[in-house]
Design an enzyme around this catalytic site. Structure first.
Site, mmCIF file in Angstrom:
data_model
loop_
_atom_site.group_PDB
_atom_site.id
_atom_site.type_symbol
_atom_site.label_atom_id
_atom_site.label_comp_id
_atom_site.label_asym_id
_atom_site.label_seq_id
_atom_site.Cartn_x
_atom_site.Cartn_y
_atom_site.Cartn_z
ATOM 1 N N ASN A 9 45.767 41.249 34.878
ATOM 2 C CA ASN A 9 45.746 41.494 36.319
ATOM 3 C C ASN A 9 46.062 40.168 37.009
ATOM 4 O O ASN A 9 45.210 39.292 37.109
ATOM 5 C CB ASN A 9 44.339 41.999 36.706
ATOM 6 C CG ASN A 9 44.160 42.158 38.196
ATOM 7 O OD1 ASN A 9 45.130 42.075 38.960
ATOM 8 N ND2 ASN A 9 42.923 42.398 38.615
ATOM 9 N N LYS A 11 46.679 39.565 40.026
ATOM 10 C CA LYS A 11 46.141 39.477 41.391
ATOM 11 C C LYS A 11 47.205 38.927 42.353
ATOM 12 O O LYS A 11 48.393 39.170 42.137
ATOM 13 C CB LYS A 11 44.837 38.671 41.401
ATOM 14 C CG LYS A 11 43.831 39.236 40.385
ATOM 15 C CD LYS A 11 42.444 38.681 40.520
ATOM 16 C CE LYS A 11 41.536 39.290 39.454
ATOM 17 N NZ LYS A 11 40.151 38.799 39.537
ATOM 18 N N HIS A 104 39.241 48.114 41.807
ATOM 19 C CA HIS A 104 38.787 46.777 41.397
ATOM 20 C C HIS A 104 37.693 46.316 42.366
ATOM 21 O O HIS A 104 37.748 46.626 43.567
ATOM 22 C CB HIS A 104 39.976 45.813 41.414
ATOM 23 C CG HIS A 104 39.653 44.494 40.784
ATOM 24 N ND1 HIS A 104 38.922 43.538 41.437
ATOM 25 C CD2 HIS A 104 39.917 44.008 39.555
ATOM 26 C CE1 HIS A 104 38.758 42.495 40.635
ATOM 27 N NE2 HIS A 104 39.358 42.759 39.478
ATOM 28 N N GLU A 106 37.244 43.620 43.794
ATOM 29 C CA GLU A 106 37.763 42.868 44.946
ATOM 30 C C GLU A 106 38.248 43.815 46.036
ATOM 31 O O GLU A 106 38.280 43.439 47.209
ATOM 32 C CB GLU A 106 38.878 41.915 44.483
ATOM 33 C CG GLU A 106 38.282 40.732 43.731
ATOM 34 C CD GLU A 106 39.194 40.097 42.702
ATOM 35 O OE1 GLU A 106 40.412 40.349 42.711
ATOM 36 O OE2 GLU A 106 38.667 39.350 41.852
ATOM 37 N N GLU A 174 33.714 46.020 34.532
ATOM 38 C CA GLU A 174 33.777 44.626 34.957
ATOM 39 C C GLU A 174 32.531 44.296 35.757
ATOM 40 O O GLU A 174 32.479 44.600 36.967
ATOM 41 C CB GLU A 174 35.010 44.399 35.835
ATOM 42 C CG GLU A 174 36.317 44.710 35.146
ATOM 43 C CD GLU A 174 37.478 43.995 35.815
ATOM 44 O OE1 GLU A 174 38.092 43.162 35.142
ATOM 45 O OE2 GLU A 174 37.740 44.238 36.995
ATOM 46 N N GLY A 180 35.807 35.999 37.432
ATOM 47 C CA GLY A 180 36.258 34.718 37.972
ATOM 48 C C GLY A 180 35.173 33.654 38.043
ATOM 49 O O GLY A 180 35.339 32.641 38.708
ATOM 50 N N SER A 211 35.968 37.171 33.081
ATOM 51 C CA SER A 211 36.054 35.879 32.395
ATOM 52 C C SER A 211 36.398 35.998 30.903
ATOM 53 O O SER A 211 35.914 35.225 30.092
ATOM 54 C CB SER A 211 34.763 35.078 32.596
ATOM 55 O OG SER A 211 34.536 34.841 33.975
ATOM 56 N N GLY A 232 41.868 38.583 34.244
ATOM 57 C CA GLY A 232 42.362 37.998 35.489
ATOM 58 C C GLY A 232 42.927 36.610 35.230
ATOM 59 O O GLY A 232 44.040 36.449 34.739
ATOM 60 N N GLY A 233 42.119 35.591 35.516
ATOM 61 C CA GLY A 233 42.566 34.195 35.437
ATOM 62 C C GLY A 233 43.332 33.848 34.164
ATOM 63 O O GLY A 233 44.416 33.238 34.224
HETATM 64 P P1 PGA Z 1 38.728 37.200 35.476
HETATM 65 O O1 PGA Z 1 39.092 38.523 36.319
HETATM 66 O O2 PGA Z 1 39.254 37.413 34.088
HETATM 67 O O3 PGA Z 1 39.426 36.089 36.209
HETATM 68 O O4 PGA Z 1 37.250 37.066 35.499
HETATM 69 C C1 PGA Z 1 38.975 39.801 35.738
HETATM 70 C C2 PGA Z 1 39.396 40.826 36.743
HETATM 71 O O5 PGA Z 1 39.144 40.640 37.939
HETATM 72 O O6 PGA Z 1 39.982 41.859 36.383
#
Ligand code: PGA
Length: 248
Positions: A9, A11, A104, A106, A174, A180, A211, A232-233
């Site tokens: 992802n 983002k 998600h 967010e 999640e 994050g 993470s 994500g990251g």
């Molecule tokens: P992250 O994000 O791996 O940066 O923690 C995961 C996500 O939001 O899907």
């Protein structure tokens, strides 16, 4: 062995140049290690505006075999019409998108998306032939209060449309406090929640997200009922993303 789904992802990060470089590096890494196509399915979810260009760089073989899929990060709950700024599921399918991330945290938090809205979006995704990757997860306070199972169960029951099945729906667990933040859930947290989700939804794929990195992925993937990761990251760095896949 059921293949693990390695979903990136991206983002709202990067520009077109970085999206294409990342795509080329990831595709080259997958092509260079034929074992990976046997153990993993890949899903790349760039920002809307980069979808078509990323697709053009996935490679015909990967597109045709379905081993590398293209995903979006959201879609509208409406078919079409006067909805300024939104993108319909049919438009995504028309661009060669095969899956869409919905609900998600967010978006649930930053855009006040409810599970009812997520369900309407997932209905549109299914109608357009897209796989809905539906995200659920509790906040830190909810976990501290011990309500995390109830929260996740309520989110799943209210977000899944009629007709959701193992072919058209993936659940991503999640925990919001792990996204994050560098904090990962303990193996026992993951094991118990994924078991609970499995009992709630049956045989749909269940991803873990929050993470995930190359150095913690092996433990996650060896946990029962973890069918992949939503990343994500770490999905923004090809060596991390490929490293996660290699740890399957
Ligand atoms: P992250 O994000 O791996 O940066 O923690 C995961 C996500 O939001 O899907």
């Amino acid at each position: 062995m059921v293949k693990k789904l390695i979903a990136g992802n991206w983002k709202m990060n990067g520009d077109l140049g970085t999206a294409l470089t990342l795509t080329r590096e990831i595709v080259a890494g997958i092509d260079a290690d034929p074992r990976l196509a046997g153990t993993c399915d890949f899903l790349l979810c760039p920002p809307f505006v980069h979808l078509a260009r990323v697709r053009a760089n996935l490679g015909q073989k990967n597109i045709e075999s379905g081993s590398v899929m293209l995903g979006a990060q959201d879609c509208s709950e409406k078919d079409n019409g006067a909805v300024t700024g939104d993108i319909s599921a049919v438009m995504l399918a028309d661009c060669g998108v095969q899956a869409v991330i919905l609900g998600h945290s967010e978006r649930r938090q930053g855009h006040q998306e409810t599970s009812e809205l997520v369900k309407a979006k997932a209905t549109q995704a299914h109608k357009a032939g897209l796989i809905a990757v539906i995200c659920v997860g509790e906040t830190e306070t909810e976990r501290e209060q011990g309500t995390h199972f109830k929260i996740v169960e309520t989110q799943i029951k209210a977000s899944l449309p009629d007709g959701a099945n193992a072919e058209n729906t993936v659940i991503a667990y999640e925990p919001v406090w792990a996204i994050g933040t560098g904090k990962t859930a303990t193996p026992e947290d993951v094991r118990s929640m994924h078991k609970f989700i499995r009992e709630t939804i049956g045989n749909m794929r269940i991803l873990y997200g929050g993470s995930v990195k190359a150095d913690n992925a092996a433990d996650l993937f060896s946990t029962e009922n973890v069918d992949g990761a939503l990343i994500g990251g770490a999905s923004l760095k090809s060596d991390q993303y490929l490293g996660i896949a290699k740890s399957v």
